[in-house]
Design an enzyme around this catalytic site. Sequence first.
Site, PDB file in Angstrom:
ATOM      1  N   SER A   1       0.707  -1.147   0.340  1.00 45.73           N
ATOM      2  CA  SER A   1      -0.379   0.360   0.209  1.00 45.73           C
ATOM      3  C   SER A   1       0.787   1.521   0.097  1.00 45.73           C
ATOM      4  CB  SER A   1      -1.043   0.224   1.475  1.00 45.73           C
ATOM      5  OG  SER A   1      -1.854  -0.519   1.477  1.00 45.73           O
TER       6      SER A   1
ATOM      7  N   HIS B   1      -3.730   0.265  -4.559  1.00 42.01           N
ATOM      8  CA  HIS B   1      -3.057  -1.109  -5.400  1.00 42.01           C
ATOM      9  C   HIS B   1      -3.357  -0.697  -7.305  1.00 42.01           C
ATOM     10  CE1 HIS B   1      -1.932  -3.800  -2.464  1.00 42.01           C
ATOM     11  NE2 HIS B   1      -2.007  -2.732  -1.251  1.00 42.01           N
TER      12      HIS B   1
ATOM     13  N   HIS C   1      -5.713  -9.467  -0.782  1.00 48.61           N
ATOM     14  CA  HIS C   1      -5.312  -9.758   0.383  1.00 48.61           C
ATOM     15  C   HIS C   1      -6.668 -10.650   0.790  1.00 48.61           C
ATOM     16  CE1 HIS C   1      -3.325  -5.906  -0.262  1.00 48.61           C
ATOM     17  NE2 HIS C   1      -2.856  -5.847   0.957  1.00 48.61           N
TER      18      HIS C   1
ATOM     19  N   TYR D   1      -8.544 -10.307   2.808  1.00 46.10           N
ATOM     20  CA  TYR D   1      -9.573  -9.688   3.195  1.00 46.10           C
ATOM     21  C   TYR D   1     -10.521  -9.003   2.519  1.00 46.10           C
ATOM     22  CZ  TYR D   1      -7.738  -5.559   2.615  1.00 46.10           C
ATOM     23  OH  TYR D   1      -6.301  -4.036   2.184  1.00 46.10           O
ATOM     24  N   GLU D   2     -10.077  -9.634   1.024  1.00 42.62           N
ATOM     25  CA  GLU D   2     -10.442  -9.378  -0.246  1.00 42.62           C
ATOM     26  C   GLU D   2     -11.726 -10.448  -0.436  1.00 42.62           C
ATOM     27  OE1 GLU D   2      -8.374  -6.861  -3.252  1.00 42.62           O
ATOM     28  OE2 GLU D   2      -7.412  -7.678  -1.839  1.00 42.62           O
TER      29      GLU D   2
ATOM     30  N   ALA E   1       2.389  -2.102   4.097  1.00 38.62           N
ATOM     31  CA  ALA E   1       2.042  -1.325   5.235  1.00 38.62           C
ATOM     32  C   ALA E   1       2.115  -1.678   6.613  1.00 38.62           C
ATOM     33  CB  ALA E   1       1.717   0.025   4.544  1.00 38.62           C
TER      34      ALA E   1
ATOM     35  N   MET F   1      -1.735  -6.635   7.143  1.00 37.97           N
ATOM     36  CA  MET F   1      -2.545  -7.828   6.546  1.00 37.97           C
ATOM     37  C   MET F   1      -2.308  -8.589   5.248  1.00 37.97           C
ATOM     38  SD  MET F   1      -6.301  -4.949   6.802  1.00 37.97           S
ATOM     39  CE  MET F   1      -5.727  -4.077   8.374  1.00 37.97           C
ATOM     40  N   SER F   2      -1.028  -8.819   5.114  1.00 33.30           N
ATOM     41  CA  SER F   2      -0.290  -9.400   4.051  1.00 33.30           C
ATOM     42  C   SER F   2       0.833 -10.455   4.273  1.00 33.30           C
ATOM     43  CB  SER F   2      -0.150  -8.212   2.628  1.00 33.30           C
ATOM     44  OG  SER F   2       0.971  -7.876   3.166  1.00 33.30           O
TER      45      SER F   2
ATOM     46  N   ASN G   1       1.476   3.805  10.836  1.00 33.22           N
ATOM     47  CA  ASN G   1       1.458   4.117  11.981  1.00 33.22           C
ATOM     48  C   ASN G   1       1.358   3.216  13.521  1.00 33.22           C
ATOM     49  OD1 ASN G   1      -0.720   2.160  10.045  1.00 33.22           O
ATOM     50  ND2 ASN G   1      -1.212   1.945  12.092  1.00 33.22           N
TER      51      ASN G   1
ATOM     52  N   HIS H   1      -7.249   4.049   6.183  1.00 25.47           N
ATOM     53  CA  HIS H   1      -6.164   4.242   4.741  1.00 25.47           C
ATOM     54  C   HIS H   1      -5.283   4.954   4.389  1.00 25.47           C
ATOM     55  CE1 HIS H   1      -4.994   1.377   1.862  1.00 25.47           C
ATOM     56  NE2 HIS H   1      -5.822   1.610   1.023  1.00 25.47           N
TER      57      HIS H   1
HETATM   58  N1  HPA Z   1      -2.963  -2.571  10.856  1.00 28.26           N
HETATM   59  C1  HPA Z   1      -2.764  -3.667  10.551  1.00 28.26           C
HETATM   60  N2  HPA Z   1      -2.403  -3.515   9.303  1.00 28.26           N
HETATM   61  C2  HPA Z   1      -2.034  -2.498   8.652  1.00 28.26           C
HETATM   62  C3  HPA Z   1      -1.631  -1.336  10.091  1.00 28.26           C
HETATM   63  C4  HPA Z   1      -2.250  -1.493  11.570  1.00 28.26           C
HETATM   64  O1  HPA Z   1      -2.457   0.166  12.150  1.00 28.26           O
HETATM   65  N3  HPA Z   1      -1.483  -0.113   9.682  1.00 28.26           N
HETATM   66  C5  HPA Z   1      -0.850  -0.114   8.279  1.00 28.26           C
HETATM   67  N4  HPA Z   1      -1.450  -1.392   7.675  1.00 28.26           N
END
Ligand code: HPA
Length: 275
Positions: free
Chosen positions: A31, A62, A84, A86-87, A114, A212-213, A236, A248
């Site tokens: 990302s 993406h 991912h 989650y998709e 990310a 998440m990947s 973050n 996001h």
């Molecule tokens: N958690 C999960 N996935 C993420 C985060 C997060 O804080 N930041 C970017 N992708």
Amino acid sequence: MSQYYSKLEAALKSVREVTDFVPRVAVVLGSGLGALADEVDDVAVIPYRNIEGFPLSTVEGHKGRLVLGYLMGTPVAVMQGRVHMYEGYSSKEVVMPTRLMHLLGAKILLLTNAAGGLDPDFSGGSLMLIRDHISSFVPSPLIGENVDELGTRFLDMSDVYSPYLGDIMLKCAEDLHIDLKEGIYCQFRGPQYETPAETRLIRMLGASAVGMSTAVEAIAARHCGMEVAGVTCITNMACGISNTKLTHEEVQEVAARVSHDFKSLVKEFISRLEE
Ligand code: HPA
């Protein structure tokens, strides 16, 4: 031949109809990190939708194309975007592109993403070398009939992220005066970010970052014998460590902000890989 392998061969055929280019290194851009693909001296750019059976990304940030060409003189395959779980994809579907990179000839896979930071030494914008991962919260991509053409049933997981490649990455960062942290990446399924309780849980388990990947892709890459390196952009601090609400958009903004260092690091790394 397994049905799954036949599907992979169909995807390979789609690429081979466009180019016979053989990459040595495959790079997956996470990302907000897609801009590196612009630096490739490209030989062929193939939208994912033109590759038979390739899972298509629905996520903002993406782009969804495979860029084949030279980066710092090294033949590379750069995936601008990934899918991912989650998709709605299974972990097996998520790793189909990873396996295609292997069939194209890539020996090394560089995974980028990310993620949220858990280690108090990190902050938004930190870069982290992935030394190991926790994939226990997501189903393994190796579940089901083993694809014998790719690898073994019971995979050793001692050095998923090559210590050798990791050390090269650290040296590159040092020489470029980039503060590259090191840590353990934990994959959650998402798409919701973690609760503070989940953040505490995985911190206790030793995770340094959560996303998440990546972990399932690393497993699939090791299964078919590729060497793996991983770099995380900490966009973050994870929920519960930071009190600000996560979006996001923020993830993409921070990734774009560190994009310069990220690109320099990856380019330097690729230029230092020996034959
Ligand atoms: N958690 C999960 N996935 C993420 C985060 C997060 O804080 N930041 C970017 N992708």
